[in-house]
Design an enzyme around this catalytic site. Structure first.
Site, PDB file in Angstrom:
ATOM      1  N   ASN A 279       0.828  -1.221   0.000  1.00  0.00           N
ATOM      2  CA  ASN A 279       0.000   0.000   0.000  1.00  0.00           C
ATOM      3  C   ASN A 279       0.857   1.265   0.000  1.00  0.00           C
ATOM      4  OD1 ASN A 279       0.945   0.268   2.583  1.00  0.00           O
ATOM      5  ND2 ASN A 279      -1.054   0.124   3.596  1.00  0.00           N
TER       6      ASN A 279
ATOM      7  N   TYR B 179       5.730  -3.523  19.061  1.00  0.00           N
ATOM      8  CA  TYR B 179       6.177  -4.084  17.783  1.00  0.00           C
ATOM      9  C   TYR B 179       6.408  -5.593  17.933  1.00  0.00           C
ATOM     10  CZ  TYR B 179       9.311  -5.336  13.979  1.00  0.00           C
ATOM     11  OH  TYR B 179       9.903  -5.971  12.920  1.00  0.00           O
TER      12      TYR B 179
ATOM     13  N   ARG C  19      19.411   4.332  24.820  1.00  0.00           N
ATOM     14  CA  ARG C  19      18.075   4.403  24.227  1.00  0.00           C
ATOM     15  C   ARG C  19      17.183   3.419  24.990  1.00  0.00           C
ATOM     16  NH1 ARG C  19      17.572   2.933  17.887  1.00  0.00           N
ATOM     17  NH2 ARG C  19      17.847   0.833  18.726  1.00  0.00           N
TER      18      ARG C  19
HETATM   19  N1  UFG Z   1      22.350   2.814  17.809  1.00  0.00           N
HETATM   20  C1  UFG Z   1      23.171   3.874  18.150  1.00  0.00           C
HETATM   21  N2  UFG Z   1      22.995   5.048  17.485  1.00  0.00           N
HETATM   22  C2  UFG Z   1      22.046   5.225  16.519  1.00  0.00           C
HETATM   23  C3  UFG Z   1      21.221   4.119  16.181  1.00  0.00           C
HETATM   24  C4  UFG Z   1      21.399   2.936  16.850  1.00  0.00           C
HETATM   25  O1  UFG Z   1      24.024   3.768  19.023  1.00  0.00           O
HETATM   26  O2  UFG Z   1      21.927   6.334  15.979  1.00  0.00           O
HETATM   27  C5  UFG Z   1      22.539   1.531  18.497  1.00  0.00           C
HETATM   28  C6  UFG Z   1      21.307   1.044  19.228  1.00  0.00           C
HETATM   29  O3  UFG Z   1      21.237   1.595  20.507  1.00  0.00           O
HETATM   30  C7  UFG Z   1      21.528  -0.473  19.204  1.00  0.00           C
HETATM   31  C8  UFG Z   1      22.314  -0.723  17.911  1.00  0.00           C
HETATM   32  O4  UFG Z   1      22.837   0.553  17.529  1.00  0.00           O
HETATM   33  O5  UFG Z   1      22.326  -0.833  20.283  1.00  0.00           O
HETATM   34  C9  UFG Z   1      21.448  -1.235  16.788  1.00  0.00           C
HETATM   35  O6  UFG Z   1      20.299  -0.393  16.681  1.00  0.00           O
HETATM   36  P1  UFG Z   1      19.267  -0.473  15.484  1.00  0.00           P
HETATM   37  O7  UFG Z   1      18.236   0.582  15.721  1.00  0.00           O
HETATM   38  O8  UFG Z   1      19.994  -0.461  14.183  1.00  0.00           O
HETATM   39  O9  UFG Z   1      18.640  -1.929  15.638  1.00  0.00           O
HETATM   40  P2  UFG Z   1      17.921  -2.588  16.915  1.00  0.00           P
HETATM   41  O10 UFG Z   1      18.876  -3.634  17.424  1.00  0.00           O
HETATM   42  O11 UFG Z   1      17.411  -1.616  17.872  1.00  0.00           O
HETATM   43  O12 UFG Z   1      16.628  -3.193  16.204  1.00  0.00           O
HETATM   44  C10 UFG Z   1      16.638  -4.381  15.508  1.00  0.00           C
HETATM   45  C11 UFG Z   1      15.617  -4.314  14.384  1.00  0.00           C
HETATM   46  C12 UFG Z   1      14.237  -4.153  14.958  1.00  0.00           C
HETATM   47  C13 UFG Z   1      13.968  -5.237  15.963  1.00  0.00           C
HETATM   48  C14 UFG Z   1      15.050  -5.278  16.997  1.00  0.00           C
HETATM   49  C15 UFG Z   1      14.888  -6.459  17.903  1.00  0.00           C
HETATM   50  O13 UFG Z   1      15.911  -3.239  13.544  1.00  0.00           O
HETATM   51  O14 UFG Z   1      13.285  -4.258  13.916  1.00  0.00           O
HETATM   52  O15 UFG Z   1      16.319  -5.409  16.391  1.00  0.00           O
HETATM   53  O16 UFG Z   1      15.246  -6.105  19.188  1.00  0.00           O
HETATM   54  F1  UFG Z   1      12.800  -5.041  16.566  1.00  0.00           F
END
Ligand code: UFG
Length: 335
Positions: A32, A143, A285
């Site tokens: 969509n 989520y 975060r």
């Molecule tokens: N991080 C930073 N700076 C940023 C962005 C991210 O330090 O600007 C860190 C986050 O704190 C985390 C790591 O980089 O420790 C990875 O973060 P992402 O946002 O890239 O990915 P996540 O591990 O948070 O999320 C992933 C998937 C989600 C899923 C999750 C499961 O993208 O869809 O794993 O816990 F839900």
């Protein structure tokens, strides 16, 4: 016989479409365009595309019949962890309720195989790593909760209608196709690697490192980064498995089994891009577990899946090819 891909204009969806087309599958895409990009389907391959919501049961039944669909791969979903916390009902509607409609259409059309885009977020904060499929599932955000609710839905639809399913729980999807002009384009972007590469492109002054006081060797969070084309090949194999077996209800983790800290990812990106990529430590975060690493041995044994682009430099270098050639992502003027 064809495969219907919902959310095929999204990041992992479009790469899976590329994989299926390359393997000679007949594919039809439904999206969509709420978050997907028409260009992700148009630029790369010539497959039938329907700008259609998966809640539109009538149109879905027609599409399934017209294209002799035998299997669905279901990506269409909201997938921003932070947004899911502030607006949970959107996630229950777009993920859970909409999937219910999709399954209704499938049952009506007699399509009884589905591969589902699930997530490591179903586990919440793990009690141990690497994480196995049977480990406790305690999502820490709506989520993950809605993805788990959909996985549970498959148990009941299997019992009532014989719908067989494979849920694929991705760890950190990253990278890009590498040769076709498709890649990651989330708006807003929240993922680590694309943000680091935006710094390398001069679109941001620095990368914020969310917390350096975790109980990990360098204090920053550890994640299991898996190449999007390795995820795509798992979907292709899952379709094959469902076609060849009376499969019932299944769930598999997809990751490399290797963890990299935020600082390590930044360091590899510096080498790949040749850019200094300044970093600044910022507060943690909310909701970030210190370590997420997959045990993917089940997917390897049952589906015969082998991730082949496992090296972090390869993953970042494929992402860099996409971001440096498409600094503003897809051109959505054709939407
Ligand atoms: N991080 C930073 N700076 C940023 C962005 C991210 O330090 O600007 C860190 C986050 O704190 C985390 C790591 O980089 O420790 C990875 O973060 P992402 O946002 O890239 O990915 P996540 O591990 O948070 O999320 C992933 C998937 C989600 C899923 C999750 C499961 O993208 O869809 O794993 O816990 F839900």
């Amino acid at each position: 016989m064809s495969v219907l891909v919902t959310g095929g204009a999204g990041y992992i969806g479009s790469h899976t479409v590329a994989e299926l087309v390359a393997a000679g599958e007949s594919v039809v895409v439904v999206d969509n365009l709420q978050t997907g990009h028409r260009g992700a389907v148009l630029e790369a391959f010539n497959v039938p595309f329907y700008n259609c919501d998966i809640r539109d049961t009538k149109q879905l039944v027609t599409i399934m019949n017209d294209h002799a669909v035998d299997t669905v791969i279901h990506f269409a979903a909201d997938s921003l962890v932070g947004e899911s916390v502030t607006n949970p009902l959107k996630y229950y509607d777009d993920n859970v309720a909409a999937t219910g409609k999709l399954l209704q259409a499938m049952v009506e059309a007699g399509v009884l195989r589905i591969v589902f885009s699930s997530t490591a977020a179903v586990y919440g904060k793990p009690s141990r790593v690497p994480i196995s499929e049977a480990d406790a599932k305690q999502p820490e955000n709506p989520y993950g909760e809605t993805k788990l609710a959909i996985e549970r839905m498959f148990h009941w639809t299997h019992r009532a209608h014989g719908l067989s399913s494979i849920s694929l729980r991705y760890f950190n999807a990253a990278g890009a196709h590498g040769s076709l002009p498709i890649g990651e384009d989330h708006r807003p972007e929240s993922h680590l690697i694309p943000i680091i590469l935006q710094v390398a492109l001069g679109q941001r002054p620095h990368i914020q490192v969310f917390g350096d006081d975790y109980e990990t060797p360098d204090g920053t969070c550890i994640r299991d980064y898996i190449h999007v084309m390795d995820l795509a090949s798992a979907h292709r194999l899952a379709v094959r498995y469902l076609r060849e077996h009376d499969a019932g209800v299944n769930a598999f983790n997809l990751g490399n089994g290797n963890g990299f800290s935020v600082n390590e990812v930044i360091e590899v990106a510096r080498t790949v891009t040749g850019h200094p990529i300044p970093a600044q430590v910022a507060p943690r975060r909310a909701g970030d577990p210190p370590q997420l690493i997959a045990d993917s041995s089940q997917a390897q044994q049952v589906l015969g899946w082998t991730p082949v682009r496992r090296d972090l430099a390869t993953i970042i270098s494929d992402a860099w090819k996409w971001h440096s050639s498409h600094p503003n992502g897809y051109d959505d003027s054709t939407r």
